[in-house]
Design a protein around this motif. Sequence first.
Motif, short mmCIF file in Angstrom:
data_model
loop_
_atom_site.label_atom_id
_atom_site.label_comp_id
_atom_site.label_asym_id
_atom_site.label_seq_id
_atom_site.Cartn_x
_atom_site.Cartn_y
_atom_site.Cartn_z
N UNK A 33 0.83 -1.20 0.00
CA UNK A 33 0.00 0.00 0.00
C UNK A 33 0.87 1.25 0.00
N UNK A 34 0.54 2.16 -0.87
CA UNK A 34 1.11 3.50 -0.81
C UNK A 34 0.14 4.34 0.02
N UNK A 35 0.65 4.96 1.08
CA UNK A 35 -0.22 5.59 2.06
C UNK A 35 -0.07 7.10 2.06
N UNK A 36 -1.04 7.74 2.71
CA UNK A 36 -1.07 9.20 2.75
C UNK A 36 -0.11 9.78 3.77
N UNK A 37 0.61 8.95 4.46
CA UNK A 37 1.59 9.41 5.44
C UNK A 37 2.50 8.28 5.85
N UNK A 38 3.56 8.57 6.59
CA UNK A 38 4.56 7.56 6.94
C UNK A 38 4.16 6.67 8.11
N UNK A 39 3.08 5.94 7.95
CA UNK A 39 2.62 4.98 8.96
C UNK A 39 1.55 4.11 8.33
N UNK A 40 1.44 2.88 8.80
CA UNK A 40 0.38 2.00 8.29
C UNK A 40 -0.99 2.44 8.76
N UNK A 41 -1.04 3.40 9.66
CA UNK A 41 -2.33 3.89 10.15
C UNK A 41 -2.90 5.01 9.30
N UNK A 42 -2.08 5.55 8.39
CA UNK A 42 -2.61 6.55 7.45
C UNK A 42 -3.42 5.86 6.35
N UNK A 43 -4.36 6.57 5.73
CA UNK A 43 -5.17 5.97 4.66
C UNK A 43 -4.31 5.50 3.49
N UNK A 44 -4.71 4.37 2.90
CA UNK A 44 -4.04 3.89 1.69
C UNK A 44 -4.59 4.65 0.49
N UNK A 45 -3.69 5.06 -0.40
CA UNK A 45 -4.10 5.82 -1.59
C UNK A 45 -3.93 5.02 -2.88
N UNK A 46 -3.14 3.95 -2.83
CA UNK A 46 -2.94 3.11 -4.01
C UNK A 46 -2.23 1.83 -3.57
N UNK A 47 -2.24 0.84 -4.44
CA UNK A 47 -1.49 -0.40 -4.22
C UNK A 47 -0.42 -0.48 -5.31
N UNK A 48 0.82 -0.61 -4.88
CA UNK A 48 1.94 -0.74 -5.82
C UNK A 48 2.24 -2.22 -6.01
N UNK A 49 2.06 -2.76 -7.21
CA UNK A 49 2.33 -4.20 -7.42
C UNK A 49 3.81 -4.52 -7.24
#
Length: 218
Positions: A33-49
Amino acid sequence: MKNLFVKIAAVGLLMLAPAIAQAAEGYSTANVNMRAGPSTRYPAVAVIPAGSSVEIRGCLSDVNWCDVEFYGGRGWVSGQYVQALYQQRRVYVGPQYYRPLGIPMIRFSVDNYWDRYYRNRDFYRDRDRWSRGPDYYYRDRDNRDRDRDRDNRDRDRNWRDRDGRDRDRDWRDDNHRDDRQRDDRQRGERQRDDRRGDDRRPDRRDFDCRPGNPSCDE
């Protein structure tokens, strides 16, 4: 004149150096997951294969998260899922490779970053809470959920109490109605018994009269 051109070229290279060092090529090692911030708790904005190429725009110095570009989108990925080519071999992006790879160390700010890249995202409207950190956001959300659950429980309890009172009132009304009906039946039965008793009770005069008794002629 020749020296002048050399100096101008040198100055130009120095001016271009920061721009050249603004990105390094990397590769995702998993579907991440590419996220909206530097943590797994931020929203995911895309999936990088897995195996996809990304541009590493910068990384944080305190935690191993990097700002990357993928198909024109921007977001954050943990360095443990990104490799880069270093001395003819791929290495996982970490602080020890930032300088050799030309990756700048940057800072993260929700306000600036989200204003630039996420204005059209649903989570953007909550940026004021997110700006205090994902832990604060989730704690605040959990508190709101608990408050909502408590309100729902109170509302359910009030409904149950009201339903219980209604049932009790209906039960009392039914009992009172049954009591009245039973009293009416008992009163009617007593009245019928009294009437039947009157019909069976012999007339005293007929009982006392004997043949030859003058009172029988009254």
